[in-house]
Design a protein around this motif. Sequence first.
Motif, PDB file in Angstrom:
ATOM      1  N   ALA A   1       0.831  -1.199   0.000  1.00  0.00           N
ATOM      2  CA  ALA A   1       0.000   0.000   0.000  1.00  0.00           C
ATOM      3  C   ALA A   1       0.865   1.249   0.000  1.00  0.00           C
ATOM      4  N   THR A   2       0.375   2.291  -0.682  1.00  0.00           N
ATOM      5  CA  THR A   2       1.027   3.603  -0.601  1.00  0.00           C
ATOM      6  C   THR A   2       0.568   4.278   0.687  1.00  0.00           C
ATOM      7  N   PRO A   3       1.294   5.324   1.121  1.00  0.00           N
ATOM      8  CA  PRO A   3       0.830   6.063   2.302  1.00  0.00           C
ATOM      9  C   PRO A   3      -0.600   6.595   2.117  1.00  0.00           C
ATOM     10  N   GLU A   4      -0.903   7.080   0.914  1.00  0.00           N
ATOM     11  CA  GLU A   4      -2.244   7.642   0.675  1.00  0.00           C
ATOM     12  C   GLU A   4      -3.317   6.567   0.814  1.00  0.00           C
ATOM     13  N   TYR A   5      -3.023   5.385   0.303  1.00  0.00           N
ATOM     14  CA  TYR A   5      -3.999   4.294   0.415  1.00  0.00           C
ATOM     15  C   TYR A   5      -4.184   3.901   1.883  1.00  0.00           C
ATOM     16  N   ARG A   6      -3.069   3.884   2.632  1.00  0.00           N
ATOM     17  CA  ARG A   6      -3.194   3.563   4.063  1.00  0.00           C
ATOM     18  C   ARG A   6      -4.064   4.614   4.775  1.00  0.00           C
ATOM     19  N   GLU A   7      -3.923   5.882   4.399  1.00  0.00           N
ATOM     20  CA  GLU A   7      -4.759   6.922   5.030  1.00  0.00           C
ATOM     21  C   GLU A   7      -6.233   6.664   4.723  1.00  0.00           C
ATOM     22  N   HIS A   8      -6.511   6.281   3.498  1.00  0.00           N
ATOM     23  CA  HIS A   8      -7.888   5.944   3.122  1.00  0.00           C
ATOM     24  C   HIS A   8      -8.385   4.750   3.942  1.00  0.00           C
ATOM     25  N   LEU A   9      -7.534   3.720   4.028  1.00  0.00           N
ATOM     26  CA  LEU A   9      -7.924   2.533   4.804  1.00  0.00           C
ATOM     27  C   LEU A   9      -8.210   2.907   6.252  1.00  0.00           C
ATOM     28  N   ALA A  10      -7.375   3.761   6.827  1.00  0.00           N
ATOM     29  CA  ALA A  10      -7.558   4.132   8.233  1.00  0.00           C
ATOM     30  C   ALA A  10      -8.937   4.761   8.429  1.00  0.00           C
ATOM     31  N   ARG A  11      -9.328   5.664   7.517  1.00  0.00           N
ATOM     32  CA  ARG A  11     -10.644   6.318   7.667  1.00  0.00           C
ATOM     33  C   ARG A  11     -11.780   5.303   7.563  1.00  0.00           C
ATOM     34  N   VAL A  12     -11.667   4.388   6.619  1.00  0.00           N
ATOM     35  CA  VAL A  12     -12.736   3.396   6.434  1.00  0.00           C
ATOM     36  C   VAL A  12     -12.772   2.419   7.613  1.00  0.00           C
ATOM     37  N   LEU A  13     -11.586   1.943   8.015  1.00  0.00           N
ATOM     38  CA  LEU A  13     -11.540   0.926   9.071  1.00  0.00           C
ATOM     39  C   LEU A  13     -11.938   1.503  10.425  1.00  0.00           C
ATOM     40  N   VAL A  14     -11.573   2.775  10.680  1.00  0.00           N
ATOM     41  CA  VAL A  14     -11.986   3.403  11.941  1.00  0.00           C
ATOM     42  C   VAL A  14     -13.512   3.531  11.975  1.00  0.00           C
ATOM     43  N   ARG A  15     -14.088   3.938  10.850  1.00  0.00           N
ATOM     44  CA  ARG A  15     -15.556   4.046  10.819  1.00  0.00           C
ATOM     45  C   ARG A  15     -16.187   2.667  11.108  1.00  0.00           C
TER      46      ARG A  15
END
Lengths: 153, 273
Positions: free
Chosen positions: B251-265
């Motif tokens: 994963a790129t850093p940007e993709y990880r940031e996206h994942l974090a938002r989705v997974l936290v929700r």
Amino acid sequence: MHVEIAVNGQAHEHDVEPRLLLVQYLRQMVGLTGTKVGCDTSSCGACTVLVDGESVKSCTMLAAQADGSEVTTIEGLAQGDELHPVQAAFHDQHALQCGFCTAGMVMATVSLLDEIPSPTERDVRLGLEGNLCRCTGYHNIVQAVLAAAGTNG
Amino acid sequence: MIPAPFDYVRARSADEAIAALAEHGDDAKLLAGGMSLLPLMKLRLATPTVLVDVGRVRELSYVRDADDHLAVGALTRHRDLETSDLLAAHCAPLRTVASEVGDNQVRHRGTIGGSVSHGDPASDLPALLLALDATFVVQGPGGERTIAAADFFHGFLETALEPDELLTEIRVPKSLGAGFSYQKFQRRAQDWAIVGAMAVRNGGTRVALVNMGGTPLRALAVEEALARGASVAEAAEHAAEGTEPPGDINATPEYREHLARVLVRRALEAASA
């Protein structure tokens, strides 16, 4: 260093280097080559053996750590000509293609069924998550585990 | 792959381990289950010249009820955590997360103390212990000290542990009736999390992130948003704030940031259900 390890019920004593991995000990010093080295990075599970009854990846354990333990390999399951029920189920369900992962799959299954004697299909799939079959023959492997447990009718 | 040569010392007690560390200094490394250290040694990314094996120090393998908290011995294996009745009754999140570590074979060998001492931001348990505000008990030649989880993880594979210290106990608060969820995103079932998010709701809400920086992290911006009355969806949008996620083959850093938002929700929704 000196290690005393019971392999498949037979006592063995060896002087080994501390860095010797358990899988190398079993294959090269004890001469039991049924345990395979697959990925060598504790991902694939081909090297799974039982240490004191529990599944472990023998590529990620030192022989020194197994000193004083009882180790069971694939060679230790059958009673003479009679296959262990898990081996018989793998045979009956054709749960192998190339066979490279099979010894590890069988040993992981023996440990899994010891902990969960009547698993669901999900239990089996989760329980074998540490074992990879690169032929992707998972369907029949899962059927074999359920058959060995007597939980698939 | 074969590790570089080393001398092997087996400690039979915490005191023996500390004495061995004192004798061998910076060249020595503690070996518990070996699930993190041995792979590093096989790749020769770690080349200790002395291994002090604490794997048989049974006195440090326990889960005990200590009135207001649970005391977990550092050498308690993941397998023993995931089958612990005491944890089921008083700290179910720890039991759940222990069952998510690696695979059966790894959980038969790996220990909670080994995972914490290794300090890998991609591991499951350190993030949970951060979210639970756990306390770590450490023994060294000068005696015992305690370190809050929030002060323990200093950087990638770096912790507050001194080279001559042994982590002996992890203290977790009882979290009766806590809503909890761990959302672990991975390519294969046994892998480390590409990103993980966990939420503990017990009065307030704690959110922790796996593999979103050099250490396990609390998602403080999410927690603050929730405390201000933001909705779960709104709060989760803050999940990547203050993080520095790595980029790698997965994963790129940007993709990880996206994942974090989705997974936290997802974690917040599941912990509230």
